[in-house]
Each structure stands twice: as C-alpha cells, then as structure tokens.
Design a protein around this motif. Structure first.
Motif, PDB file in Angstrom:
ATOM      1  N   VAL A  19      43.816  38.300  28.599  1.00  0.00           N
ATOM      2  CA  VAL A  19      44.442  38.833  27.391  1.00  0.00           C
ATOM      3  C   VAL A  19      43.428  39.647  26.600  1.00  0.00           C
ATOM      4  CG1 VAL A  19      45.580  38.200  25.227  1.00  0.00           C
ATOM      5  CG2 VAL A  19      46.077  36.922  27.329  1.00  0.00           C
ATOM      6  N   GLY A  20      43.867  40.798  26.107  1.00  0.00           N
ATOM      7  CA  GLY A  20      43.013  41.643  25.275  1.00  0.00           C
ATOM      8  C   GLY A  20      42.153  42.586  26.097  1.00  0.00           C
ATOM      9  N   LEU A  21      41.432  43.424  25.379  1.00  0.00           N
ATOM     10  CA  LEU A  21      40.628  44.466  26.015  1.00  0.00           C
ATOM     11  C   LEU A  21      39.461  43.921  26.836  1.00  0.00           C
ATOM     12  CD1 LEU A  21      40.564  46.926  22.986  1.00  0.00           C
ATOM     13  CD2 LEU A  21      41.755  47.291  25.156  1.00  0.00           C
ATOM     14  N   ILE A  22      38.772  42.925  26.337  1.00  0.00           N
ATOM     15  CA  ILE A  22      37.548  42.447  26.990  1.00  0.00           C
ATOM     16  C   ILE A  22      37.852  41.632  28.241  1.00  0.00           C
ATOM     17  CG2 ILE A  22      35.390  41.178  26.662  1.00  0.00           C
ATOM     18  CD1 ILE A  22      35.792  43.765  24.898  1.00  0.00           C
ATOM     19  N   GLU A  23      38.687  40.584  28.103  1.00  0.00           N
ATOM     20  CA  GLU A  23      39.025  39.758  29.272  1.00  0.00           C
ATOM     21  C   GLU A  23      39.617  40.600  30.393  1.00  0.00           C
ATOM     22  OE1 GLU A  23      41.648  36.481  28.487  1.00  0.00           O
ATOM     23  OE2 GLU A  23      40.281  35.561  27.052  1.00  0.00           O
ATOM     24  N   SER A  24      40.534  41.487  30.042  1.00  0.00           N
ATOM     25  CA  SER A  24      41.192  42.278  31.083  1.00  0.00           C
ATOM     26  C   SER A  24      40.207  43.235  31.753  1.00  0.00           C
ATOM     27  CB  SER A  24      42.401  43.029  30.525  1.00  0.00           C
ATOM     28  OG  SER A  24      42.040  43.882  29.468  1.00  0.00           O
ATOM     29  N   ALA A  25      39.297  43.828  30.993  1.00  0.00           N
ATOM     30  CA  ALA A  25      38.306  44.739  31.595  1.00  0.00           C
ATOM     31  C   ALA A  25      37.364  43.988  32.538  1.00  0.00           C
ATOM     32  CB  ALA A  25      37.513  45.446  30.510  1.00  0.00           C
ATOM     33  N   THR A  29      37.716  44.496  36.584  1.00  0.00           N
ATOM     34  CA  THR A  29      36.528  45.042  37.256  1.00  0.00           C
ATOM     35  C   THR A  29      36.129  44.154  38.422  1.00  0.00           C
ATOM     36  OG1 THR A  29      35.720  46.119  35.247  1.00  0.00           O
ATOM     37  CG2 THR A  29      34.083  45.635  36.960  1.00  0.00           C
ATOM     38  N   ARG A  30      36.136  42.857  38.203  1.00  0.00           N
ATOM     39  CA  ARG A  30      35.805  41.903  39.263  1.00  0.00           C
ATOM     40  C   ARG A  30      36.776  42.070  40.451  1.00  0.00           C
ATOM     41  NH1 ARG A  30      36.021  37.232  36.447  1.00  0.00           N
ATOM     42  NH2 ARG A  30      33.860  37.454  35.821  1.00  0.00           N
ATOM     43  N   LEU A  31      38.070  42.179  40.155  1.00  0.00           N
ATOM     44  CA  LEU A  31      39.055  42.363  41.226  1.00  0.00           C
ATOM     45  C   LEU A  31      38.798  43.658  42.003  1.00  0.00           C
ATOM     46  CD1 LEU A  31      42.427  41.348  39.515  1.00  0.00           C
ATOM     47  CD2 LEU A  31      41.348  40.213  41.451  1.00  0.00           C
ATOM     48  N   CYS A  32      38.501  44.725  41.289  1.00  0.00           N
ATOM     49  CA  CYS A  32      38.283  46.018  41.939  1.00  0.00           C
ATOM     50  C   CYS A  32      37.004  46.037  42.770  1.00  0.00           C
ATOM     51  CB  CYS A  32      38.247  47.133  40.901  1.00  0.00           C
ATOM     52  SG  CYS A  32      39.858  47.439  40.142  1.00  0.00           S
ATOM     53  N   LEU A  33      36.004  45.302  42.347  1.00  0.00           N
ATOM     54  CA  LEU A  33      34.756  45.243  43.105  1.00  0.00           C
ATOM     55  C   LEU A  33      34.925  44.508  44.424  1.00  0.00           C
ATOM     56  CD1 LEU A  33      32.136  44.494  40.314  1.00  0.00           C
ATOM     57  CD2 LEU A  33      32.232  46.541  41.759  1.00  0.00           C
ATOM     58  N   PHE A  34      35.714  43.453  44.423  1.00  0.00           N
ATOM     59  CA  PHE A  34      35.824  42.609  45.608  1.00  0.00           C
ATOM     60  C   PHE A  34      37.003  42.937  46.509  1.00  0.00           C
ATOM     61  CE2 PHE A  34      33.294  40.000  42.652  1.00  0.00           C
ATOM     62  CZ  PHE A  34      32.134  39.938  43.420  1.00  0.00           C
ATOM     63  N   ASP A  35      38.026  43.577  45.978  1.00  0.00           N
ATOM     64  CA  ASP A  35      39.195  43.929  46.786  1.00  0.00           C
ATOM     65  C   ASP A  35      39.858  45.146  46.151  1.00  0.00           C
ATOM     66  OD1 ASP A  35      41.119  43.864  48.744  1.00  0.00           O
ATOM     67  OD2 ASP A  35      42.296  42.271  47.799  1.00  0.00           O
ATOM     68  N   ARG A  36      39.239  46.306  46.333  1.00  0.00           N
ATOM     69  CA  ARG A  36      39.684  47.535  45.662  1.00  0.00           C
ATOM     70  C   ARG A  36      41.130  47.872  46.034  1.00  0.00           C
ATOM     71  NH1 ARG A  36      40.240  52.957  46.003  1.00  0.00           N
ATOM     72  NH2 ARG A  36      39.347  54.209  44.326  1.00  0.00           N
ATOM     73  N   PRO A  37      42.026  47.900  45.042  1.00  0.00           N
ATOM     74  CA  PRO A  37      43.423  48.236  45.333  1.00  0.00           C
ATOM     75  C   PRO A  37      43.619  49.745  45.466  1.00  0.00           C
ATOM     76  CG  PRO A  37      43.159  47.705  43.012  1.00  0.00           C
ATOM     77  CD  PRO A  37      41.824  47.486  43.657  1.00  0.00           C
ATOM     78  N   GLU A  38      44.716  50.138  46.107  1.00  0.00           N
ATOM     79  CA  GLU A  38      45.062  51.553  46.235  1.00  0.00           C
ATOM     80  C   GLU A  38      45.694  52.087  44.959  1.00  0.00           C
ATOM     81  OE1 GLU A  38      47.293  52.609  49.724  1.00  0.00           O
ATOM     82  OE2 GLU A  38      46.276  51.074  50.894  1.00  0.00           O
ATOM     83  N   PHE A  39      46.362  51.208  44.216  1.00  0.00           N
ATOM     84  CA  PHE A  39      47.051  51.585  42.984  1.00  0.00           C
ATOM     85  C   PHE A  39      47.100  50.368  42.070  1.00  0.00           C
ATOM     86  CE2 PHE A  39      50.771  52.187  40.245  1.00  0.00           C
ATOM     87  CZ  PHE A  39      50.593  53.505  39.832  1.00  0.00           C
TER      88      PHE A  39
END
Length: 181
Positions: A19-25, A29-39
């Motif tokens: 929730v919010g800007l910080i937690e979501s960022a 980021t962690r998700l994108c680093l370990f399993d980069r999505p296409e969209f």
C-alpha cells in the motif's frame, strides 16, 4: 503480470505489492528484478475529484505525484511529477494522481481537474515509475469508490466490496479480450 495494492484490496488474479508509494515501489522492484514481467497491469480503487462517478471504471497509463501543497503554491518539486506509458497519442488518458494521503478537501481537489487530473490512487505513480525504470509496458484499471471530500473514508468503506467485484469482472473480461486477439 496483474498486480494490486494489498491489505484489503486483493484479487485472486493479482499479485499484491503493498500500500502506498513506498511499499509498492520496493516490492514491485523486487518482483521485476527476480521475474521480469512482459507487461504490468495494476488494478485498484480510486477517489474521484468530481468528474467520475462512484463505480465508474477508468483505464489509464498516465500518473502524477502532486501533493495538495502544490495546489496552494505552498510547495514545489524539482522532480518530474507526471509519467506516462501511453504511446497512443490519439487517446488522452485520465491522469491518476498518487500520494500517500487520501484527499478530503472537496474545494481544493477540484483544482486537480484544471490540471487534467481526474482520480487518485495511492500506488499508481510508483507502479509506472518502476515500469519505466525496467522498460516494461504498464497500465492501470480503477474503480471509483469515493469522492475526495470529508466523507471519503466512510464512502470508500461502504463502496469498496462492490467496487472490487466490478473491477474483477471488468479486468477479467478485458484480459480475455486482449489475449484472444
């Protein structure tokens, strides 16, 4: 990848990012680093600055991060505070403003409309910023739960369950449409 905020705003088809800007960022980021999505498709609730009605569905690829102090000339930012992944210049997006605060001043938030900003959601700016950093196409789907006035929180609580149901149906339908092409 379909993502959502979390806490009481989760969906069986979406991964919560916080929730919010910080937690979501941080979590996105962690998700994108370990399993980069296409969209990235963010789904969530939103408050309306007045033009959009309760339970309206808004799709957007443009977000801002403008605090109320900016509207009263009591603050400024040296940072870019509007971001868009919309490459389709023929359709103008509803701009989704993000802040860690829920707006409750109806008269002040009407000024957002003059800037072309229609709704607010706490996470969307962070989602688009992370998507931009990783060069991932992204967008958002929102269901309006409340207006930005003194009753914002009570209306959000009253309308949240139905808004989630509407949002889930709409998102599943749109995903099916897009994947069948």
């Amino acid at each position: 990848m379909i993502i959502c905020a979390g806490n009481n705003e989760t969906f069986d088809f979406a991964t919560p990012i916080g929730v919010g800007l910080i937690e979501s960022a941080i979590n996105l980021t962690r998700l994108c680093l370990f399993d980069r999505p296409e969209f990235l498709l963010f789904v969530g609730s939103a408050g309306s600055y007045g033009e959009h009605k309760i339970f309206d569905i808004i799709e957007s690829k443009t977000a801002s991060n403008i605090e109320l102090g900016f509207l009263t000339n009591d603050a400024y930012s040296p940072l870019d505070n509007v971001i868009s992944t919309n490459i389709n210049q023929t359709k103008i997006d509803v701009i989704v403003n993000s802040s860690n605060y829920i707006s409750t001043n109806k008269e002040l938030t009407k000024k957002f409309l003059n800037l072309g900003i229609g709704i607010e959601n706490m996470e969307f700016f962070a989602v688009l910023k992370v998507a931009q950093e990783f060069d991932i196409p992204a967008g958002g789907v929102f269901c309006v739960t409340n207006y930005t006035n003194k009753n914002a929180h009570e209306d959000f609580l009253k309308n949240h369950k139905k808004a989630k149901e509407i949002l889930a149906l709409h998102t599943k339908k749109r995903v099916k449409e897009l994947t069948s092409k």
